[in-house]
Scaffold this motif. Structure first.
Motif, short mmCIF file in Angstrom:
data_model
loop_
_atom_site.label_atom_id
_atom_site.label_comp_id
_atom_site.label_asym_id
_atom_site.label_seq_id
_atom_site.Cartn_x
_atom_site.Cartn_y
_atom_site.Cartn_z
N TYR A 16 -37.77 -8.73 -22.47
CA TYR A 16 -37.76 -8.17 -21.13
C TYR A 16 -39.14 -8.40 -20.56
CZ TYR A 16 -33.30 -6.17 -22.24
OH TYR A 16 -31.98 -6.02 -22.59
N VAL A 17 -39.17 -8.86 -19.32
CA VAL A 17 -40.43 -9.20 -18.67
C VAL A 17 -40.56 -8.39 -17.39
CG1 VAL A 17 -41.78 -11.07 -17.63
CG2 VAL A 17 -40.29 -11.55 -19.59
N SER A 18 -41.76 -7.87 -17.17
CA SER A 18 -42.12 -7.24 -15.90
C SER A 18 -43.33 -7.99 -15.36
CB SER A 18 -42.50 -5.77 -16.11
OG SER A 18 -41.40 -5.04 -16.61
N SER A 19 -43.19 -8.53 -14.16
CA SER A 19 -44.27 -9.29 -13.54
C SER A 19 -44.58 -8.71 -12.17
CB SER A 19 -43.87 -10.76 -13.34
OG SER A 19 -43.73 -11.42 -14.56
N ILE A 20 -45.85 -8.55 -11.88
CA ILE A 20 -46.27 -8.12 -10.55
C ILE A 20 -46.79 -9.34 -9.81
CG2 ILE A 20 -47.84 -6.67 -9.21
CD1 ILE A 20 -47.72 -4.62 -11.49
N TRP A 21 -46.24 -9.53 -8.62
CA TRP A 21 -46.56 -10.67 -7.78
C TRP A 21 -47.20 -10.18 -6.49
CZ3 TRP A 21 -45.85 -15.75 -9.15
CH2 TRP A 21 -45.16 -15.96 -10.34
N GLN A 22 -48.17 -10.96 -6.00
CA GLN A 22 -48.89 -10.63 -4.78
C GLN A 22 -48.74 -11.80 -3.81
OE1 GLN A 22 -53.34 -10.46 -4.85
NE2 GLN A 22 -52.92 -8.26 -4.69
N ARG A 23 -48.39 -11.51 -2.56
CA ARG A 23 -48.25 -12.58 -1.57
C ARG A 23 -49.65 -13.02 -1.13
NH1 ARG A 23 -43.65 -13.38 1.50
NH2 ARG A 23 -43.11 -11.19 1.38
N GLN A 24 -49.89 -14.34 -1.20
CA GLN A 24 -51.16 -14.90 -0.78
C GLN A 24 -50.93 -16.25 -0.13
OE1 GLN A 24 -54.00 -15.17 -3.97
NE2 GLN A 24 -54.41 -12.99 -3.96
N ASP A 25 -51.52 -16.46 1.02
CA ASP A 25 -51.45 -17.75 1.72
C ASP A 25 -50.02 -18.26 1.86
OD1 ASP A 25 -54.27 -17.75 1.87
OD2 ASP A 25 -54.41 -18.65 -0.13
N TRP A 37 -46.54 -16.75 -3.38
CA TRP A 37 -46.68 -15.64 -4.32
C TRP A 37 -47.54 -16.07 -5.50
CZ3 TRP A 37 -45.08 -10.82 -3.23
CH2 TRP A 37 -44.17 -10.67 -2.21
N ILE A 38 -48.38 -15.15 -5.97
CA ILE A 38 -49.22 -15.41 -7.14
C ILE A 38 -49.04 -14.26 -8.13
CG2 ILE A 38 -51.30 -14.39 -6.12
CD1 ILE A 38 -52.80 -16.83 -7.50
N ASN A 39 -48.94 -14.60 -9.40
CA ASN A 39 -48.68 -13.61 -10.46
C ASN A 39 -49.99 -12.96 -10.88
OD1 ASN A 39 -47.38 -13.80 -13.85
ND2 ASN A 39 -47.14 -12.18 -12.37
N ILE A 40 -50.07 -11.65 -10.72
CA ILE A 40 -51.29 -10.93 -11.07
C ILE A 40 -51.18 -10.18 -12.39
CG2 ILE A 40 -50.73 -8.86 -9.72
CD1 ILE A 40 -53.79 -8.95 -8.88
N PHE A 41 -49.94 -9.88 -12.83
CA PHE A 41 -49.73 -9.11 -14.06
C PHE A 41 -48.37 -9.45 -14.65
CE2 PHE A 41 -47.75 -5.49 -16.19
CZ PHE A 41 -48.71 -5.14 -17.12
N SER A 42 -48.32 -9.49 -15.97
CA SER A 42 -47.04 -9.69 -16.64
C SER A 42 -47.06 -8.99 -17.99
CB SER A 42 -46.77 -11.19 -16.86
OG SER A 42 -45.49 -11.38 -17.42
N GLN A 43 -45.96 -8.34 -18.32
CA GLN A 43 -45.81 -7.72 -19.64
C GLN A 43 -44.48 -8.15 -20.23
OE1 GLN A 43 -46.38 -3.50 -20.00
NE2 GLN A 43 -45.99 -3.54 -22.19
N ASP A 44 -44.53 -8.64 -21.48
CA ASP A 44 -43.34 -9.06 -22.20
C ASP A 44 -43.04 -8.06 -23.29
OD1 ASP A 44 -43.77 -11.29 -20.64
OD2 ASP A 44 -44.23 -12.63 -22.30
N THR A 45 -41.80 -7.65 -23.39
CA THR A 45 -41.35 -6.73 -24.42
C THR A 45 -40.20 -7.39 -25.18
OG1 THR A 45 -41.94 -4.84 -23.03
CG2 THR A 45 -40.44 -4.42 -24.88
N GLU A 46 -40.38 -7.60 -26.46
CA GLU A 46 -39.34 -8.23 -27.26
C GLU A 46 -38.05 -7.42 -27.19
OE1 GLU A 46 -38.54 -9.60 -31.88
OE2 GLU A 46 -40.57 -9.10 -31.24
N ALA A 47 -36.94 -8.11 -26.96
CA ALA A 47 -35.63 -7.45 -26.90
C ALA A 47 -35.14 -7.16 -28.31
CB ALA A 47 -34.63 -8.33 -26.19
N LEU A 48 -34.43 -6.07 -28.46
CA LEU A 48 -33.81 -5.76 -29.75
C LEU A 48 -32.78 -6.82 -30.09
CD1 LEU A 48 -33.24 -1.92 -29.32
CD2 LEU A 48 -34.93 -3.04 -30.78
N PRO A 49 -32.58 -7.11 -31.36
CA PRO A 49 -31.52 -8.05 -31.74
C PRO A 49 -30.15 -7.54 -31.28
CG PRO A 49 -32.94 -7.54 -33.62
CD PRO A 49 -33.31 -6.60 -32.51
#
Length: 144
Positions: free
Chosen positions: A112-121, A124-136
């Motif tokens: 599971y991924v959560s990414s924070i994106w910021q609008r620029q020019d 969109w540009i990615n400023i933060f991302s967190q990956d969490t391994e999914a359960l089998p």
């Protein structure tokens, strides 16, 4: 009928499409080993939070110096959470395989991924991302 809800829904759907395109560009860069494309998608102060620890933009791009890190990928169950007029969070489930996996190896991993994106020019540009391994598949969720 409340037209404000329709506008919000249409706006949220458009935002989701834009962020999915931006996120897919990052995955494609990983699939193609494209350091330049990966770098341009990430904010200079990018912060990644992964099972291995924290990573900045240089850490993220340097992983591609040995070539692609992803063979195949798919994004599912995407959702968006607007955080402000120029910032939004994209969350989704990714499945992927690594280069060089053979038929006998696990077909793919999921996270599971959560990414924070910021609008620029205008983009969109990615400023933060967190990956969490999914359960089998079929594992019991330890959370309530």
């Amino acid at each position: 009928m409340n037209t404000d809800m329709q506008v919000e829904t249409a706006t949220t759907k458009a935002l989701l499409r834009e962020l999915l395109a931006a996120e897919t560009a990052v995955w494609t860069a990983l699939q193609q080993g494209d350091i330049a494309a990966d770098r341009v998608a990430l904010h200079p102060q990018f912060l990644g939070v992964y099972p291995s620890g924290f990573a900045g933009r240089d850490d993220h791009t340097e992983q591609l110096e040995q070539g692609p890190t992803v063979a195949e990928f798919s994004i599912a169950d995407a959702r968006v959470l607007p955080l402000g007029p120029e910032t939004a969070l994209l969350a989704y489930r990714a499945t992927y395989t690594r280069p060089g996996q053979t038929e006998g190896e696990v077909k793919g991993a999921a996270m599971y991924v959560s990414s924070i994106w910021q609008r620029q020019d205008g983009g969109w540009i990615n400023i933060f991302s967190q990956d969490t391994e999914a359960l089998p598949e079929g594992a019991t969720n330890p959370l309530p």
